[in-house]
Design an enzyme around this catalytic site. Sequence first.
Site, PDB file in Angstrom:
ATOM      1  N   LYS A   1       0.790  -1.229   0.000  1.00 47.25           N
ATOM      2  CA  LYS A   1       0.000   0.000   0.000  1.00 47.25           C
ATOM      3  C   LYS A   1       0.826   1.285   0.000  1.00 47.25           C
ATOM      4  O   LYS A   1       0.409   2.319  -0.530  1.00 47.25           O
ATOM      5  CB  LYS A   1      -0.938   0.012   1.208  1.00 47.25           C
ATOM      6  CG  LYS A   1      -2.152  -0.893   1.091  1.00 47.25           C
ATOM      7  CD  LYS A   1      -3.224  -0.262   0.220  1.00 47.25           C
ATOM      8  CE  LYS A   1      -4.540  -1.011   0.320  1.00 47.25           C
ATOM      9  NZ  LYS A   1      -5.624  -0.332  -0.403  1.00 47.25           N
TER      10      LYS A   1
ATOM     11  N   ASP B   1      -7.974  -0.071   6.826  1.00 45.74           N
ATOM     12  CA  ASP B   1      -8.030  -1.283   7.648  1.00 45.74           C
ATOM     13  C   ASP B   1      -6.667  -1.535   8.273  1.00 45.74           C
ATOM     14  O   ASP B   1      -6.524  -2.360   9.170  1.00 45.74           O
ATOM     15  CB  ASP B   1      -8.397  -2.493   6.788  1.00 45.74           C
ATOM     16  CG  ASP B   1      -7.285  -2.837   5.820  1.00 45.74           C
ATOM     17  OD1 ASP B   1      -6.452  -3.700   6.149  1.00 45.74           O
ATOM     18  OD2 ASP B   1      -7.222  -2.221   4.750  1.00 45.74           O
TER      19      ASP B   1
END
Length: 407
Positions: free
Chosen positions: A81, A128
């Site tokens: 990410k 998350d």
Amino acid sequence: MRDIESIKYITNEDARKVDNKKASVEFIDKKEVKKVRSFHKSFLEYKVTPLHSLKELSKELGVSNIWVKDESYRFGLNAFKVLGGSYAVGKYLADKLNMDISELSFEKLRSKEIKEKLGDITFVTATDGNHGRGIAWAAKMLGQKAVVFMPKGSSEVRLNNIRKEGAEASITDLNYDDAVRLANKYAHEHNGVMVQDSAWEGYTDIPTWIMQGYATLIDEAIEQIKEEGDIPTHVFLQAGVGSFAGSIQGYLAAEFGSDRPITTIVEPNEAACIFNSVKEKDGEAHAVTGYMPTIMAGLACGEPNIVSWGILRDYADMYISCPDYATARGMRILGNPLKGDPKVISGESGAVCLGMVSLILGDSNLKEIAKKLNINKDSKILVISTEGDTDPISYKKIVWDGAYASI
């Protein structure tokens, strides 16, 4: 007995009318990807992540090759990410400085001179875990602040990893999409900069930059495979809001055109917003609402990214909605490989595609999927393990204790 009926699929051909007009992939063409790679290469922490060839598993499943791109090594953050978040932050700062990102290295952005020009900035996001950790890391490296909101049920380990990067972070009682709205409200009220891979009307630039940032990993993977004198015939991509999958799908469409690999999008049953949108057959994106109790936390998203939606709708070949046991199986296979294959530590959102490949090719009840995808003994399949054991407690329960059994 394995619950095969919980695995659902639809092909692009079955889902929509033939339309020669397709979403543009110009934003992720060779010119843009070159800028992305150059920016990431300017990080001291940059290294090409491993591409593993699972030759023994390929023999077991009856295909020519299965490659796994292992993103657990990315920048020491155990997930991919950071590629998107860091590039989006870089692009935002470049625009603020009236410069093109090709003129700015990450080290230059960290300089005292640039920091004085920029002043104090607060980057805000919802996550998350992995995306938020990447934003927190990038902000810390640049001497800036990050504020991170997490959805209900998020892992305390992931929360603490974000805080270790210096961010202000908390777990809310909201689902992912509502946590995004809370983060956006906070950013507006506190003069912060929202850095989110979700996209909506009026908010598309930063999500597009994030998607461009992800292209580094697929550009590396194709480069690595070409060095072996090969090219994948099939690619399986996991999807949450669809930013990662849309990025890779867009890259493949831009790079290979009509000769691109056959692509399958995989989502958890509880949060299959891309699958459900395709199933509606009206060409529009449709949200999944409410609580999404899947172990695939990184994919527990209900509202498709409007930038990536058109790409996934127009260029992907199949869409699969699957139960949690599919990814648990993938985690166990990668963590306990056949003799001769490398071991890969893959988390809940990272292993679902390998899990689905193993089921499609190993369960006779799913042979229709393999047939529709034209997978055979000559097929060469690429999957991407997008994260390592970002929640070690959950990883042990699944891999050590056999949680979410697939039999």
